[in-house]
Scaffold this active site. Structure first.
Site, PDB file in Angstrom:
ATOM      1  N   SER A  41       0.847  -1.196   0.000  1.00 43.36           N
ATOM      2  CA  SER A  41       0.000   0.000   0.000  1.00 43.36           C
ATOM      3  C   SER A  41       0.879   1.241   0.000  1.00 43.36           C
ATOM      4  CB  SER A  41      -0.900   0.012   1.233  1.00 43.36           C
ATOM      5  OG  SER A  41      -0.102   0.299   2.373  1.00 43.36           O
ATOM      6  N   LYS A  42       0.227   2.370  -0.028  1.00 43.98           N
ATOM      7  CA  LYS A  42       0.918   3.655  -0.031  1.00 43.98           C
ATOM      8  C   LYS A  42       1.890   3.762   1.154  1.00 43.98           C
ATOM      9  CE  LYS A  42      -0.735   7.937  -1.890  1.00 43.98           C
ATOM     10  NZ  LYS A  42      -1.869   8.742  -2.172  1.00 43.98           N
ATOM     11  N   ARG A  43       1.450   3.191   2.261  1.00 39.35           N
ATOM     12  CA  ARG A  43       2.246   3.209   3.482  1.00 39.35           C
ATOM     13  C   ARG A  43       3.656   2.630   3.255  1.00 39.35           C
ATOM     14  NH1 ARG A  43       2.224  -0.501   7.251  1.00 39.35           N
ATOM     15  NH2 ARG A  43       0.714  -1.718   6.096  1.00 39.35           N
ATOM     16  N   HIS A  44       3.749   1.657   2.339  1.00 43.32           N
ATOM     17  CA  HIS A  44       5.052   1.051   2.040  1.00 43.32           C
ATOM     18  C   HIS A  44       5.821   1.853   1.004  1.00 43.32           C
ATOM     19  CE1 HIS A  44       2.696  -2.693   3.156  1.00 43.32           C
ATOM     20  NE2 HIS A  44       3.701  -2.717   3.982  1.00 43.32           N
ATOM     21  N   GLY A  45       5.302   3.015   0.672  1.00 46.21           N
ATOM     22  CA  GLY A  45       5.967   3.805  -0.373  1.00 46.21           C
ATOM     23  C   GLY A  45       5.567   3.331  -1.759  1.00 46.21           C
TER      24      GLY A  45
END
Ligand code: GLU
Length: 467
Positions: free
Chosen positions: A240-244
């Protein structure tokens, strides 16, 4: 006669499409190309609350950029009549029933189920005490009273089995008249004669509902192939976005090459097997090697460093003219007015190190702007007085040398001997004075690309700064 292979990628335009989602599109595309089939792009845009209009364009642009052009496309919100007709058919045969329950009532039921640690199941209130058909209502699917098991042979996950006893009377048509994902998905897969439903594993739990719908309509279901999840680099949760994780178009904007992205995605949950260590595949090779059997069950892990490495491999393989063309939008403003020959020359010096095209300004800024003359103070390893001695001597020698690669090299190597210093030390001082950086392309190539005037001007400025 064998049915034609028809597959689809069916994203819900509720947010940006990243590499994990696009991987599903790629596998469908590869399978279609491999089987001389049809690849369809279907926008599943019936969730109007989560609908993001820009996402539709972003999804299409991502396909275009990567060259995964659909053979056919469809948009669910343009097909409401079709879902309505089909839902009426199931209302008539008693498979769907109307439900008028308010969100508040349903929330309460959910709360009670949660407190009792039971899965939520609608209590069929409206089945026994129906309301007014002219008032807003949803249509629910009636799950049979006797629990039974629903099984299918998944092309990736093998034999799968679920109990209907765990299922709720799920909604098929919402109060706004739009179908739910489950209903529209099945109607379309049937109407569009989809032969293989290849989608991410997170939809496994929806498949039993889909199979109930196929049975209710009396339709033959397609082959299902649930592809493994793509996890973030931590290997724990879905990418996800959280992982870049970036949107596919952000990679385009950073100067990743479509072929590198395709190659990278192809190996997120698929491999050729039989001990193959092949890492770089052309599109054609992927099409030839791709099979459903080789899609793995275990999750894939997104490794951004591998993607960047792979992109570097592709950049190095570009012909100079091709690299020049692709690089055009990435040059800094300072570089924009330079001649194409000059830029081509500079690209030749950085191509080996370039990992993505947006690095170009950072790797080439010193060709267009004089560096900080004090850079030696910051990065130099030698005493300032020693650096100064080397610079002054170099200036004298360079004034006499022709400004060509071999002559410059010869003159400066001879100077190192004469001054009794290591060539590495002398070249290091010159490199910092000329570029302001410790790591830069070859010293003599850089000097030639900069030209005599700039080189000497920079060396003089650095000498004066060393007081
Ligand atoms: N619209 C679903 C999604 O959000 C597609 C699932 C499917 O491919 O069946 O990805």
């Amino acid at each position: 006669m064998q049915k034609q292979t028809r597959v689809r990628f069916a994203p819900s335009p509720t947010g940006f499409l990243h590499i994990g989602g696009m991987r599903s599109a790629l596998f469908n595309w590869l399978f279609a190309r491999k089987s001389d089939g049809v690849f369809m792009l279907r926008m599943e845009d019936t969730d109007r609350e989560r609908y993001v209009p820009e996402a539709v364009k972003q999804i299409k642009d991502s396909h275009d950029w990567l060259g995964l052009t659909p053979d056919e496309s469809a948009v669910q919100s343009e097909r409401l009549d079709i879902y309505k007709q089909h839902s009426e058919q199931l209302v008539e045969n008693g498979q769907l029933y109307r439900c008028w329950c308010s969100p508040e009532r349903l929330d309460k039921l959910r709360e009670t189920a949660r407190a009792a640690r039971q899965p939520f199941k609608y209590d069929r209130h409206c089945l026994t005490s129906p309301g007014d058909p002219d008032k807003p209502h949803v249509l629910r699917f009636k799950i049979g009273d006797t629990p039974k098991s629903i099984a299918w042979d998944d092309a990736v996950r093998d034999h799968m089995e679920f109990e209907t006893g765990d299922l709720d009377d799920f909604v098929c048509i919402k109060t706004d008249g739009y179908p739910t994902y489950n209903f529209a998905n099945v109607v379309d897969d049937h109407e569009m004669e989809i032969s293989h439903v290849m989608r991410a594993e997170e939809f496994l739990a929806s498949t039993p509902k889909h199979l109930l719908l196929y049975a209710a309509f009396g339709w033959e279901p397609p082959v299902f192939a649930h592809m493994p999840q793509v996890l973030g680099p931590d290997g724990k949760s879905k990418l996800s976005k959280r992982h870049g994780a970036q949107s596919v178009l952000e990679y385009r904007d950073q100067g990743y090459l479509p072929d590198a992205i395709i190659n990278f995605m192809a190996q997120l949950g698929w491999n050729e097997g039989s001990g193959s260590t092949k890492e770089i595949y052309s599109r054609q090779e992927l099409i030839e090697a791709f099979t459903l059997e080789r899609i793995q069950k275990s999750p894939a892990i997104f490794d951004p460093e591998r993607l960047t490495w792979l992109n570097g491999v592709y950049i190095r393989s570009l012909a100079p003219s091709e690299l020049a063309k692709l690089s055009e939008p990435f040059w800094s403003t300072e570089a924009k007015s330079s001649s194409s020959e000059h830029k081509l020359q500079i690209l030749g010096l950085i191509q080996e190190r370039l990992k993505f095209l947006a690095e170009i300004p950072e790797l080439t800024d010193f060709f267009f702007t004089d560096p900080d003359p004090k850079a030696l103070k910051q990065f130099g390893k030698l005493q300032p007085s020693e650096s100064k001695r080397l610079l002054e001597a170099s200036l004298e020698v360079l004034g006499k040398s022709t400004f060509e690669h071999d002559s410059l090299e010869k003159a400066l190597r001879a100077l190192a001997d004469e001054l009794d210093v290591k060539t590495g030390a002398l070249f290091g001082v010159l490199r910092i004075a000329i570029t302001g950086k410790v790591a830069a392309p070859g010293l003599f190539e850089t000097m030639v690309a900069l030209g005599e005037d700039s080189t000497l001007r920079r060396l003089k400025a650095a000498t004066s700064a060393l007081r």
